[in-house]
Design a protein around this motif. Structure first.
Motif, PDB file in Angstrom:
ATOM      1  N   ALA C  75      64.316 -31.760  59.938  1.00 44.81           N
ATOM      2  CA  ALA C  75      64.815 -30.962  58.822  1.00 44.81           C
ATOM      3  C   ALA C  75      65.588 -31.831  57.838  1.00 44.81           C
ATOM      4  CB  ALA C  75      65.716 -29.843  59.353  1.00 44.81           C
ATOM      5  N   ALA C  77      65.440 -35.157  57.382  1.00 44.07           N
ATOM      6  CA  ALA C  77      64.598 -36.129  56.680  1.00 44.07           C
ATOM      7  C   ALA C  77      63.841 -35.445  55.545  1.00 44.07           C
ATOM      8  CB  ALA C  77      63.623 -36.781  57.653  1.00 44.07           C
ATOM      9  N   THR C  78      63.316 -34.242  55.829  1.00 39.77           N
ATOM     10  CA  THR C  78      62.588 -33.506  54.806  1.00 39.77           C
ATOM     11  C   THR C  78      63.509 -33.095  53.668  1.00 39.77           C
ATOM     12  OG1 THR C  78      61.294 -32.617  56.622  1.00 39.77           O
ATOM     13  CG2 THR C  78      60.958 -31.625  54.474  1.00 39.77           C
ATOM     14  N   ALA C  79      64.700 -32.593  54.030  1.00 39.76           N
ATOM     15  CA  ALA C  79      65.627 -32.126  52.999  1.00 39.76           C
ATOM     16  C   ALA C  79      66.044 -33.266  52.083  1.00 39.76           C
ATOM     17  CB  ALA C  79      66.849 -31.498  53.660  1.00 39.76           C
ATOM     18  N   GLN C  81      64.461 -35.972  51.363  1.00 43.37           N
ATOM     19  CA  GLN C  81      63.333 -36.358  50.514  1.00 43.37           C
ATOM     20  C   GLN C  81      63.129 -35.348  49.386  1.00 43.37           C
ATOM     21  OE1 GLN C  81      59.418 -36.684  52.518  1.00 43.37           O
ATOM     22  NE2 GLN C  81      58.835 -35.720  50.612  1.00 43.37           N
TER      23      GLN C  81
END
Lengths: 93, 181, 97
Positions: C75, C77-79, C81
């Motif tokens: 979560a 890492a995605t956020a 990015q």
């Protein structure tokens, strides 16, 4: 041992204050969203420690929910902000 | 893609085990929960396997092709995210701030599909790099443009390619970057 | 023995949380702050989770802590990015020293 855990929780709470300061200062909306991410991770850590010290395993599920909500908040923010409204239409938001 | 029975059974067993484990963990290993979980674990595993063997581009999955290479990728990633956290923490306490940031295009060599997504996610946890996707291309924000971040990312890309058994012939051509920095 | 190792891991984790917050306050722009937050806080969480695993009451609890860490990692890492890409698309130029 109990005191150690409480001190740890207090310390982690203090690092969250940095996030509040960042929300106040900005300067960009993205900076404010960072705080959501900070809250997700740090609050999850706090809840996990709390689950251990107060012997309440259900708090782990709360940590999980909180973290995923933080991720959804960030996603919603970036999706929504990508819809570029025509200039002068700002109050329609 | 032709489906052989052993391949199907292997894939199904793997999924059954994984999903059952997840359900067991999420329900804290309660026996009553297992009763409700069993039908769903079974149907999810069957569906997932069937979808996998449809062989469409869209259903290209992140299911690792080679477990050994996956282990190496995980080890590599854990070590470098440890380095990354340490590096950025030390920088945060230095005065003056030791930052020489830059935003640089990173030419992906992985072919289009699910692997570049995995790559982009892992980049942000590597030392001194942050993934920025701009107009469908991967750009990297680096904390210190003079560090050897490029070599780390190349190795990461190679490890990911190994896990998914991506032929070197399939890799995109990239101009030689050994003269970088 | 196990308890003291657990304390060491928890303290190390707390130190990284502090590092992430200090970076978030001191770093000059949104991109560099994202670096600090994503990397330091995730490492801090990893160490805290590891420390708690040593104290966990059952094997299921250990596994659950691990799954929570994994999901948070993905979560986060995605956020990070998404926020970085958003800042880039909306024309926030990175600070250059």
């Amino acid at each position: 041992m109990q005191y150690f855990y409480f001190a740890l929780i207090l310390f982690l709470l203090l690092t969250l204050v940095a996030g509040l300061w960042r929300i106040r200062r900005g300067p960009t909306p993205a900076d404010r969203m960072l705080a959501a991410q900070l809250f997700g991770t740090t609050a999850a850590a706090i809840l996990l420690v709390l689950a251990e010290v107060s012997d309440a395993p259900a708090l782990r599920d709360v940590a999980l929910v909180l973290a995923l909500l933080a991720a959804i908040t960030v996603t919603a923010f970036t999706r929504r902000a990508r819809i570029s409204l025509p200039p002068g239409d700002d109050d329609a938001r | 893609m032709t489906v052989t029975l052993p391949a199907f059974v292997t894939a199904l067993t793997q999924r059954l085990l994984l999903f059952a484990l997840l359900w067991w963990l999420l329900t804290d290993g309660q026996h009553e929960a297992a009763l409700f979980g069993a039908p769903f674990v079974l149907s999810a595993a069957v569906l997932s396997t069937v979808t996998r063997f449809r062989g469409q581009v869209l259903s290209a999955s992140l299911w690792p092709a080679r477990p050994l290479a996956l282990m190496r990728l995980i080890g590599f990633f854990l070590w470098h995210s440890l380095r990354g956290g340490l590096d950025v923490t030390l920088r945060a306490f230095r005065r003056p701030l030791p930052l020489k940031p830059d935003l640089i295009d990173y030419p992906l060599r992985l072919p289009p599909g699910p692997t570049p997504i995995l790559m982009a996610s892992l980049v942000s946890l590597m030392p001194g790099t942050l993934a920025v996707i701009c107009e469908g291309r991967l750009r990297v924000h680096v904390l210190d443009r003079h560090s050897d971040w490029y070599r780390d990312l190349e190795r990461l890309e190679q490890r990911i390619g190994d896990v998914y058994h991506i032929d070197r012939a399939q890799w995109n051509d990239v101009p030689n970057h050994s003269d970088h920095n | 023995m196990l308890a003291s190792l657990s304390v060491v891991l928890l303290l190390a984790g707390a130190a990284f949380f502090l590092g992430g917050s200090v970076g978030m306050l001191r770093f000059p722009d949104v991109y560099t702050r994202l670096h600090a937050l994503t990397k330091a806080d995730n490492l801090g969480l990893g160490l805290v989770v590891l420390g708690l695993m040593l104290q966990a009451e059952s094997l299921a609890a250990v596994g659950k802590l691990f799954v929570i860490w994994l999901l948070l990692l993905a979560a986060s890492a995605t956020a990070s990015q998404l926020v970085a890409s958003w800042a880039q698309e909306n024309g926030f130029a990175p600070w250059r020293g």
